[in-house]
Scaffold this motif. Structure first.
Motif, PDB file in Angstrom:
ATOM      1  N   ILE A 234       0.849  -1.204   0.000  1.00  0.00           N
ATOM      2  CA  ILE A 234       0.000   0.000   0.000  1.00  0.00           C
ATOM      3  C   ILE A 234       0.880   1.248   0.000  1.00  0.00           C
ATOM      4  O   ILE A 234       0.653   2.190  -0.764  1.00  0.00           O
ATOM      5  CB  ILE A 234      -0.977  -0.009   1.192  1.00  0.00           C
TER       6      ILE A 234
ATOM      7  N   ILE B 252       2.540   1.605  -3.452  1.00  0.00           N
ATOM      8  CA  ILE B 252       1.593   2.117  -4.446  1.00  0.00           C
ATOM      9  C   ILE B 252       1.333   3.604  -4.217  1.00  0.00           C
ATOM     10  O   ILE B 252       1.417   4.414  -5.153  1.00  0.00           O
ATOM     11  CB  ILE B 252       0.283   1.309  -4.430  1.00  0.00           C
ATOM     12  N   ASP B 253       1.009   3.967  -2.987  1.00  0.00           N
ATOM     13  CA  ASP B 253       0.645   5.361  -2.698  1.00  0.00           C
ATOM     14  C   ASP B 253       1.819   6.325  -2.882  1.00  0.00           C
ATOM     15  O   ASP B 253       1.631   7.441  -3.365  1.00  0.00           O
ATOM     16  CB  ASP B 253       0.113   5.489  -1.270  1.00  0.00           C
TER      17      ASP B 253
ATOM     18  N   ARG C 128      -4.388  -2.137  -5.257  1.00  0.00           N
ATOM     19  CA  ARG C 128      -4.389  -1.405  -3.984  1.00  0.00           C
ATOM     20  C   ARG C 128      -5.576  -1.851  -3.133  1.00  0.00           C
ATOM     21  O   ARG C 128      -5.440  -2.083  -1.937  1.00  0.00           O
ATOM     22  CB  ARG C 128      -4.450   0.099  -4.241  1.00  0.00           C
TER      23      ARG C 128
END
Length: 102
Positions: free
Chosen positions: A53, A56-57, A86
């Motif tokens: 996460i 990705i972010d 995600r």
């Protein structure tokens, strides 16, 4: 490889698990040698879901959004895959947290 989150979930999950195992093995060796444990390499702190996460972010989504702007949104399917992956890891993180509560 930052392109892994753009792939199908089954492929992404397979590669994310491989990367995390490599990181955790490195962290285990660092602990064994009494060295500071590198970021993301402590299996007692980072789950695959939490790491992915954040990846990705912080890296993948901003990068691929920029790429999509450059290519006039012709690559938006990549953003769709990233968002699906995600969501998968958000659900996995919730499951991990439920296990921790038991």
């Amino acid at each position: 490889d930052i392109s892994n989150p753009t792939k199908s979930t089954s492929i992404y999950v397979e590669w994310a698990e491989r990367v995390m195992k490599e990181f955790w093995n490195q962290g285990d060796l660092e602990k064994e040698k009494k060295m500071p444990v590198s970021y993301l390499c402590d299996r007692n702190i980072f789950t695959t879901a939490k790491a992915q996460i954040g990846f990705i972010d912080g890296i993948v989504l901003p990068f691929f959004k920029s790429i999509c702007i450059i290519f006039d949104d012709n690559l938006n399917f990549l953003i769709d895959n990233i968002n699906k992956n995600r969501s998968y890891y958000i659900k996995q993180k919730e499951l991990d947290e439920m296990k921790d509560e038991l």
